[in-house]
Scaffold this motif. Structure first.
Motif, PDB file in Angstrom:
ATOM      1  N   LEU A  18      34.418   7.717 -86.296  1.00  0.00           N
ATOM      2  CA  LEU A  18      34.256   7.089 -84.985  1.00  0.00           C
ATOM      3  C   LEU A  18      33.027   7.613 -84.250  1.00  0.00           C
ATOM      4  N   ALA A  19      32.695   8.885 -84.423  1.00  0.00           N
ATOM      5  CA  ALA A  19      31.484   9.439 -83.819  1.00  0.00           C
ATOM      6  C   ALA A  19      30.247   8.745 -84.390  1.00  0.00           C
ATOM      7  N   ALA A  20      30.249   8.476 -85.686  1.00  0.00           N
ATOM      8  CA  ALA A  20      29.133   7.768 -86.314  1.00  0.00           C
ATOM      9  C   ALA A  20      29.032   6.339 -85.792  1.00  0.00           C
ATOM     10  N   VAL A  21      30.168   5.688 -85.587  1.00  0.00           N
ATOM     11  CA  VAL A  21      30.171   4.323 -85.050  1.00  0.00           C
ATOM     12  C   VAL A  21      29.586   4.312 -83.641  1.00  0.00           C
ATOM     13  N   VAL A  22      29.980   5.270 -82.821  1.00  0.00           N
ATOM     14  CA  VAL A  22      29.465   5.352 -81.449  1.00  0.00           C
ATOM     15  C   VAL A  22      27.957   5.627 -81.456  1.00  0.00           C
ATOM     16  N   ALA A  23      27.509   6.530 -82.313  1.00  0.00           N
ATOM     17  CA  ALA A  23      26.081   6.846 -82.386  1.00  0.00           C
ATOM     18  C   ALA A  23      25.277   5.627 -82.840  1.00  0.00           C
ATOM     19  N   PHE A  24      25.758   4.916 -83.839  1.00  0.00           N
ATOM     20  CA  PHE A  24      25.081   3.724 -84.326  1.00  0.00           C
ATOM     21  C   PHE A  24      25.047   2.646 -83.248  1.00  0.00           C
ATOM     22  N   SER A  25      26.149   2.477 -82.525  1.00  0.00           N
ATOM     23  CA  SER A  25      26.209   1.479 -81.454  1.00  0.00           C
ATOM     24  C   SER A  25      25.204   1.803 -80.356  1.00  0.00           C
ATOM     25  N   GLY A  26      25.089   3.063 -80.008  1.00  0.00           N
ATOM     26  CA  GLY A  26      24.105   3.477 -79.005  1.00  0.00           C
ATOM     27  C   GLY A  26      22.688   3.181 -79.453  1.00  0.00           C
ATOM     28  N   PHE A  27      22.414   3.408 -80.728  1.00  0.00           N
ATOM     29  CA  PHE A  27      21.096   3.100 -81.275  1.00  0.00           C
ATOM     30  C   PHE A  27      20.809   1.604 -81.187  1.00  0.00           C
ATOM     31  N   VAL A  28      21.787   0.776 -81.541  1.00  0.00           N
ATOM     32  CA  VAL A  28      21.615  -0.678 -81.497  1.00  0.00           C
ATOM     33  C   VAL A  28      21.364  -1.144 -80.066  1.00  0.00           C
ATOM     34  N   VAL A  29      22.115  -0.604 -79.112  1.00  0.00           N
ATOM     35  CA  VAL A  29      21.925  -0.983 -77.707  1.00  0.00           C
ATOM     36  C   VAL A  29      20.533  -0.573 -77.231  1.00  0.00           C
ATOM     37  N   ALA A  30      20.094   0.611 -77.605  1.00  0.00           N
ATOM     38  CA  ALA A  30      18.768   1.074 -77.190  1.00  0.00           C
ATOM     39  C   ALA A  30      17.673   0.188 -77.768  1.00  0.00           C
ATOM     40  N   GLU A  31      17.797  -0.177 -79.027  1.00  0.00           N
ATOM     41  CA  GLU A  31      16.801  -1.056 -79.640  1.00  0.00           C
ATOM     42  C   GLU A  31      16.819  -2.440 -78.995  1.00  0.00           C
ATOM     43  N   ALA A  32      18.006  -2.927 -78.670  1.00  0.00           N
ATOM     44  CA  ALA A  32      18.125  -4.241 -78.025  1.00  0.00           C
ATOM     45  C   ALA A  32      17.467  -4.221 -76.651  1.00  0.00           C
ATOM     46  N   ARG A  33      17.617  -3.121 -75.929  1.00  0.00           N
ATOM     47  CA  ARG A  33      16.977  -3.020 -74.619  1.00  0.00           C
ATOM     48  C   ARG A  33      15.463  -3.089 -74.731  1.00  0.00           C
ATOM     49  N   ILE A  34      14.912  -2.472 -75.759  1.00  0.00           N
ATOM     50  CA  ILE A  34      13.464  -2.495 -75.956  1.00  0.00           C
ATOM     51  C   ILE A  34      12.988  -3.920 -76.237  1.00  0.00           C
ATOM     52  N   VAL A  35      13.727  -4.635 -77.074  1.00  0.00           N
ATOM     53  CA  VAL A  35      13.364  -6.019 -77.389  1.00  0.00           C
ATOM     54  C   VAL A  35      13.494  -6.901 -76.151  1.00  0.00           C
ATOM     55  N   ILE A  36      14.563  -6.732 -75.401  1.00  0.00           N
ATOM     56  CA  ILE A  36      14.758  -7.528 -74.181  1.00  0.00           C
ATOM     57  C   ILE A  36      13.626  -7.256 -73.196  1.00  0.00           C
ATOM     58  N   ALA A  37      13.245  -5.995 -73.047  1.00  0.00           N
ATOM     59  CA  ALA A  37      12.152  -5.645 -72.133  1.00  0.00           C
ATOM     60  C   ALA A  37      10.848  -6.299 -72.574  1.00  0.00           C
ATOM     61  N   ALA A  38      10.580  -6.292 -73.859  1.00  0.00           N
ATOM     62  CA  ALA A  38       9.340  -6.881 -74.362  1.00  0.00           C
ATOM     63  C   ALA A  38       9.344  -8.402 -74.193  1.00  0.00           C
TER      64      ALA A  38
END
Length: 53
Positions: A18-38
């Motif tokens: 579950l810790a790995a799932v949370v870490a991966f989800s955070g990474f995906v959200v961070a990458e999505a924010r960068i794309v949305i900003a661009a």
């Protein structure tokens, strides 16, 4: 009394999965924010304010 659901090894494995799932989800959200900003040409700070991790 060691029950089926309180096995220390089982709880530890579930925790790390579950810790790995949370870490991966955070990474995906961070990458999505960068794309949305661009795409919207907004600053990453503004987008991060709307989509907190």
């Amino acid at each position: 009394m060691e029950g089926e659901y309180l096995n220390k090894k089982r709880v530890t494995v579930k925790f790390f999965i579950l810790a790995a799932v949370v870490a991966f989800s955070g990474f995906v959200v961070a990458e999505a924010r960068i794309v949305i900003a661009a795409e919207t040409k907004l600053s990453e700070t503004i987008v991060g304010g709307f989509l907190p991790e």
